[in-house]
Design a protein around this motif. Sequence first.
Motif, PDB file in Angstrom:
ATOM      1  N   TYR A 188       0.850  -1.188   0.000  1.00  0.00           N
ATOM      2  CA  TYR A 188       0.000   0.000   0.000  1.00  0.00           C
ATOM      3  C   TYR A 188       0.893   1.248   0.000  1.00  0.00           C
ATOM      4  O   TYR A 188       1.821   1.334   0.812  1.00  0.00           O
ATOM      5  N   ALA A 189       0.608   2.201  -0.878  1.00  0.00           N
ATOM      6  CA  ALA A 189       1.299   3.489  -0.875  1.00  0.00           C
ATOM      7  C   ALA A 189       0.294   4.581  -0.523  1.00  0.00           C
ATOM      8  O   ALA A 189      -0.769   4.676  -1.143  1.00  0.00           O
ATOM      9  N   TYR A 190       0.630   5.382   0.490  1.00  0.00           N
ATOM     10  CA  TYR A 190      -0.245   6.458   0.965  1.00  0.00           C
ATOM     11  C   TYR A 190       0.442   7.803   0.785  1.00  0.00           C
ATOM     12  O   TYR A 190       1.664   7.905   0.933  1.00  0.00           O
ATOM     13  N   SER A 191      -0.351   8.827   0.492  1.00  0.00           N
ATOM     14  CA  SER A 191       0.204  10.176   0.477  1.00  0.00           C
ATOM     15  C   SER A 191       0.634  10.555   1.893  1.00  0.00           C
ATOM     16  O   SER A 191      -0.131  10.383   2.853  1.00  0.00           O
ATOM     17  N   ALA A 247      -4.033   8.586   8.519  1.00  0.00           N
ATOM     18  CA  ALA A 247      -3.888   7.123   8.451  1.00  0.00           C
ATOM     19  C   ALA A 247      -5.103   6.428   7.862  1.00  0.00           C
ATOM     20  O   ALA A 247      -4.983   5.332   7.314  1.00  0.00           O
ATOM     21  N   ASP A 248      -6.304   7.051   7.947  1.00  0.00           N
ATOM     22  CA  ASP A 248      -7.502   6.384   7.421  1.00  0.00           C
ATOM     23  C   ASP A 248      -7.808   6.767   5.975  1.00  0.00           C
ATOM     24  O   ASP A 248      -8.874   6.439   5.457  1.00  0.00           O
ATOM     25  N   ALA A 249      -6.872   7.442   5.308  1.00  0.00           N
ATOM     26  CA  ALA A 249      -7.067   7.805   3.908  1.00  0.00           C
ATOM     27  C   ALA A 249      -6.994   6.569   3.016  1.00  0.00           C
ATOM     28  O   ALA A 249      -6.386   5.553   3.370  1.00  0.00           O
ATOM     29  N   VAL A 250      -7.620   6.661   1.862  1.00  0.00           N
ATOM     30  CA  VAL A 250      -7.524   5.592   0.864  1.00  0.00           C
ATOM     31  C   VAL A 250      -6.124   5.624   0.256  1.00  0.00           C
ATOM     32  O   VAL A 250      -5.597   6.702  -0.042  1.00  0.00           O
ATOM     33  N   PRO A 251      -5.488   4.478   0.068  1.00  0.00           N
ATOM     34  CA  PRO A 251      -4.144   4.475  -0.510  1.00  0.00           C
ATOM     35  C   PRO A 251      -4.124   5.042  -1.926  1.00  0.00           C
ATOM     36  O   PRO A 251      -5.087   4.899  -2.681  1.00  0.00           O
ATOM     37  N   VAL A 252      -3.010   5.659  -2.266  1.00  0.00           N
ATOM     38  CA  VAL A 252      -2.822   6.210  -3.609  1.00  0.00           C
ATOM     39  C   VAL A 252      -2.637   5.085  -4.620  1.00  0.00           C
ATOM     40  O   VAL A 252      -3.040   5.199  -5.772  1.00  0.00           O
ATOM     41  N   ASP A 253      -2.023   3.991  -4.190  1.00  0.00           N
ATOM     42  CA  ASP A 253      -1.879   2.822  -5.051  1.00  0.00           C
ATOM     43  C   ASP A 253      -1.748   1.579  -4.187  1.00  0.00           C
ATOM     44  O   ASP A 253      -1.317   1.646  -3.028  1.00  0.00           O
ATOM     45  N   VAL A 254      -2.147   0.460  -4.768  1.00  0.00           N
ATOM     46  CA  VAL A 254      -2.040  -0.851  -4.125  1.00  0.00           C
ATOM     47  C   VAL A 254      -1.564  -1.828  -5.188  1.00  0.00           C
ATOM     48  O   VAL A 254      -2.085  -1.820  -6.307  1.00  0.00           O
ATOM     49  N   VAL A 255      -0.595  -2.662  -4.849  1.00  0.00           N
ATOM     50  CA  VAL A 255      -0.117  -3.627  -5.837  1.00  0.00           C
ATOM     51  C   VAL A 255       0.319  -4.911  -5.130  1.00  0.00           C
ATOM     52  O   VAL A 255       0.855  -4.872  -4.021  1.00  0.00           O
ATOM     53  N   LEU A 256       0.052  -6.031  -5.771  1.00  0.00           N
ATOM     54  CA  LEU A 256       0.382  -7.337  -5.215  1.00  0.00           C
ATOM     55  C   LEU A 256       1.744  -7.792  -5.732  1.00  0.00           C
ATOM     56  O   LEU A 256       2.010  -7.735  -6.935  1.00  0.00           O
TER      57      LEU A 256
END
Length: 445
Positions: A405-408, A413-422
């Motif tokens: 998970y990458a967050y701005s 902390a409860d923000a939606v991640p900027v990107d998610v990758v497996l």
Amino acid sequence: MQFFQTLPKTTQYLRCVASLLFLMLTSISITHAESMPDTPLQVSPKTDRLKDLNKSIKYAEDINASKTLDDRQKYFIVSQNFESVASDESMIGDVFGAMNQYGKYNKYLEERELKKSNSRSNLNSRETSVTEDIQHQIQEATVQDAIEVIVNEAKHRQIVILNEAHHVPMHRAFAMLLARELKKIGYDYLACEAFTNLGSTPPLAKGYVSEDSGIYTRESMYADFLREAIQSHWKFISYEPTERAREYYMAKNLVDRIFKQNPKAKVFIYVGYAHGNKLPKSEDENDRSMMAAQLQKMTGINPLTIDQTTLFQQYVNKIQIAAYNEAVKSHQIEKPSVLITPQNTYLKLGHNFLSGEAYDIQVIYPTYENNPETGRASWLESMAGLNPENIPSKLIPKKGKRLIYAYSSKEPADAVPVDVVLVEAGKPIPKLMLPKGNFRYAFED
């Protein structure tokens, strides 16, 4: 805190305060910060997306294997679960997996209809290819940029309605591009089906996209769309009702929350699937008409309606995929486009409900591939404008699968991640696809 004891008292105090603020603002533990000094790391993500996906898949397997449910019961449950699995696939950044999953669902429905009709050969022959007439229409059509076409039409309208497939993040990238241009010509309200309806509290009141902003808004591309909309100062409207006459009350909420206060408002409404249908026309609140038809009846405003859920590379049905393949074979389509007939009308293909005036415009997409250099869908760069970045090396798993998970770093902390990758150990490592900025990371094994 023994390692502070050798410092002067003032320095100790300032160091402690700084450490506490650092922990509160970024949710980073001292242990993680020491072991990964160059990688800001959240202790854990505020969501368990990989776990959610695995649960959905396991549930589908259990239903299919059940010996206590009859076919009708299985059909009802599986119908609900397929979309859930596809949506969960999109939530972990697997955009092609999500489309493949939903394609399987559509094929499942077709097979069920074939068995039900007991006329497999007749149904197959009717749905496997486009007619010569449609083929001729496709070949005669010209291709124009979809954003330009829609914006040109929107200049003379008050309401624009765009639909999406809830498991296709690509549609949200297009919505973001369209919203950017609509804002320039005076559109001011953005109403999204996906927003959590909090009554008098407007959506996104926190000033950022949080995990509780909505269900589908938890997907990273949807959140990127809304982040840009926040920066562009759109007025956000939720309209999802709790009442049973859903289409009627969707429209009523829009009237009550926008048009009663501002009859001249210019509104961009972002819906799922057929909620944007203008046919059949609305007669009363309990008829079979959809939200767009109900809204037109209530306001007297003819909305500009756009379908983007048909002409893309996912399997919807045999005639849809045949029409799509014929169109991309006949034309060089490099970006979201619209097919224009020689009579200067908009060509619509693939579904019977799209005939006539149900939708005004239909978007056709190129066939996007996985970029071998990034391991991600090519539209993330070409359409969404995101940049490939390496996953921090210390986050790469040594065994098994890990969701990154990458967050701005500017968001809580409860923000939606900027990107998610497996990422899977021993396999090529995909890139993160990020906008400009600074980021913190979390992972889920």
